[in-house]
Design a protein around this motif. Sequence first.
Motif, PDB file in Angstrom:
ATOM      1  N   ASN A   1       0.744  -1.064  -0.100  1.00 49.74           N
ATOM      2  CA  ASN A   1      -0.038  -0.051   0.189  1.00 49.74           C
ATOM      3  C   ASN A   1       0.660   1.140  -0.038  1.00 49.74           C
ATOM      4  O   ASN A   1       0.346   2.372  -0.502  1.00 49.74           O
ATOM      5  CB  ASN A   1      -0.657   0.083   1.372  1.00 49.74           C
TER       6      ASN A   1
ATOM      7  N   TRP B   1      -3.101  11.101  -0.388  1.00 46.01           N
ATOM      8  CA  TRP B   1      -3.075  10.676   0.824  1.00 46.01           C
ATOM      9  C   TRP B   1      -1.500  11.207   1.418  1.00 46.01           C
ATOM     10  O   TRP B   1      -0.848  10.100   1.290  1.00 46.01           O
ATOM     11  CB  TRP B   1      -3.509   9.293   0.964  1.00 46.01           C
TER      12      TRP B   1
ATOM     13  N   ASP C   1       1.800  -4.129  12.517  1.00 44.86           N
ATOM     14  CA  ASP C   1       1.119  -4.715  11.187  1.00 44.86           C
ATOM     15  C   ASP C   1       1.425  -5.863  10.752  1.00 44.86           C
ATOM     16  O   ASP C   1       1.558  -6.347   9.552  1.00 44.86           O
ATOM     17  CB  ASP C   1       1.351  -3.566  10.288  1.00 44.86           C
TER      18      ASP C   1
ATOM     19  N   PHE D   1       5.014   0.212  11.294  1.00 48.11           N
ATOM     20  CA  PHE D   1       4.016   0.571  11.979  1.00 48.11           C
ATOM     21  C   PHE D   1       4.730   0.166  13.406  1.00 48.11           C
ATOM     22  O   PHE D   1       3.841   0.247  14.356  1.00 48.11           O
ATOM     23  CB  PHE D   1       2.665  -0.286  11.770  1.00 48.11           C
TER      24      PHE D   1
ATOM     25  N   ARG E   1     -10.818  -5.413   7.146  1.00 48.24           N
ATOM     26  CA  ARG E   1     -10.612  -5.844   5.856  1.00 48.24           C
ATOM     27  C   ARG E   1     -11.715  -6.145   4.909  1.00 48.24           C
ATOM     28  O   ARG E   1     -11.615  -6.552   3.772  1.00 48.24           O
ATOM     29  CB  ARG E   1      -9.648  -7.094   5.721  1.00 48.24           C
TER      30      ARG E   1
ATOM     31  N   SER F   1      -8.296  -0.825   2.434  1.00 47.97           N
ATOM     32  CA  SER F   1      -7.022  -1.750   2.310  1.00 47.97           C
ATOM     33  C   SER F   1      -7.729  -3.004   2.563  1.00 47.97           C
ATOM     34  O   SER F   1      -7.571  -3.801   3.468  1.00 47.97           O
ATOM     35  CB  SER F   1      -6.224  -1.544   3.434  1.00 47.97           C
TER      36      SER F   1
HETATM   37  C1  SR1 Z   1      -2.783   3.483   3.973  1.00 48.86           C
HETATM   38  S1  SR1 Z   1      -2.770   2.041   3.903  1.00 48.86           S
HETATM   39  C2  SR1 Z   1      -2.616   1.347   5.322  1.00 48.86           C
HETATM   40  C3  SR1 Z   1      -2.689   0.060   5.605  1.00 48.86           C
HETATM   41  O1  SR1 Z   1      -1.787  -0.582   4.829  1.00 48.86           O
HETATM   42  C4  SR1 Z   1      -0.855  -1.561   5.725  1.00 48.86           C
HETATM   43  O2  SR1 Z   1      -0.362  -2.813   5.423  1.00 48.86           O
HETATM   44  C5  SR1 Z   1      -1.673  -1.418   7.179  1.00 48.86           C
HETATM   45  O3  SR1 Z   1      -2.280  -2.550   7.492  1.00 48.86           O
HETATM   46  C6  SR1 Z   1      -2.622  -0.331   6.998  1.00 48.86           C
HETATM   47  O4  SR1 Z   1      -3.547  -0.271   7.742  1.00 48.86           O
END
Ligand code: SR1
Length: 410
Positions: free
Chosen positions: A48, A77, A236, A262, A353, A358
């Motif tokens: 991501n 973002w 995470d 994270f 999820r 995401s």
């Molecule tokens: C902004 S996307 C964020 C997500 O991607 C990461 O893998 C985490 O799980 C997070 O919540």
Amino acid sequence: MTAAVEAEQAYEILTVETVPRYIAERPALRGLIDPAQITRVRDVGDGNMNLVFVVESSGGNLVLKQALPWVRIDPTWPITPERNRFEAQALRAHGSAAPGLVPAIYDADDARHVVAIEDLSDHRVWRGALNEGLRHEGAATDLGHYVARVAFGTSVFGLGAEAHKAAVAASVNPELCEITEDLVFTEPYIRHEHNKILPANAQDVADYAGDPRVRTAIGMAKLAFMTHAEALIHGDLHTGSVLVRAEEPGRARSTRAFDVEFAFYGPVGFDIGALWGNFVLAAARARALGDDEHATWVLGLAEEAWAAFRAEFAALWPGRADPRVYGDGVLEGFLSGVYGDAVAAGAAKAARRVIGFSRVADIETLPEDLRVTAIRGVLRAARLLLVEGAATEGPGALFDRVGDALAGES
Ligand code: SR1
Ligand code: MG
């Protein structure tokens, strides 16, 4: 875009073409790989948030991971590239507490927000393997050991009072924590533009997110996430943050937790729960596809990971820094607190999820009719975990019940 983001953008973003020059500029890297011997650079970033390059050379490989000042899959973002520094710091701390269970780190470039790490291309991402019905035996045990070693080694038990306070202060990671506070613990429970709900699942989501017992349990889990500075957790630890390699003749199995950006001082149960929640998603997929045997095997990983975590943490316990009042009753109290946090976090990590931002391949690659069934099962399972989970004795019994919930039998 804000001025702050523009300022943060003032660093070189790597490309396949510029990576060899980058390696040549970094003393720690040009000693590992001769830039003149580079045979291929592959852009393999599919997560991501970051850019990831595998650099291949006749003398060996490495991986570069660069943080962008925005979310890779949503460039509108903005997000701090400082997360790369937290990743480097946590990789070092976790590598020292749990050697062989995270990638080795070779270099950290705070100016260009790049870490250079071990190439693990002979491993594969566990989520994909689980989704193909593959069994990597022992991976859940390895991850239980990983969470336990990191939990003990970075906690007040492993570090002692003074070093623990210094480590907590050095690991405050507010922007990444805010993402979790929003995406995992808040947005799925309110009206939010990130939420995408199939019409056939609208009632399932309303039943789940509207249940006052669910809302209270999620609120308490969010509070624990925001306030319980127990250990330098991964933060995470979903199955997409795990690389696995099966045992073969002459080669041991290998399991590595990666993507530790994270990381922060938080509740240990959040890492166990992240694994559990993602086992629920993988099992929901298997069940929707009619592979009940695989679903049952995947749900059994919850107990395997927990048993390994418990045993390893208990084995480390005699080495605690201050045994004066941290006696064996405290060990039991701590572990039961981790269990309760894991149950709630597992539910939150699964539910987010299938409601919010995401999504995961486990569910999203199913045809729509099966996706509806799988999502319904995940939400039933999450509700069970939140409402009855902490009172159900141990993950064995609990995840049997989760299996029933996925099958629509609870
Ligand atoms: C902004 S996307 C964020 C997500 O991607 C990461 O893998 C985490 O799980 C997070 O919540
Ligand atoms: Mg990640």
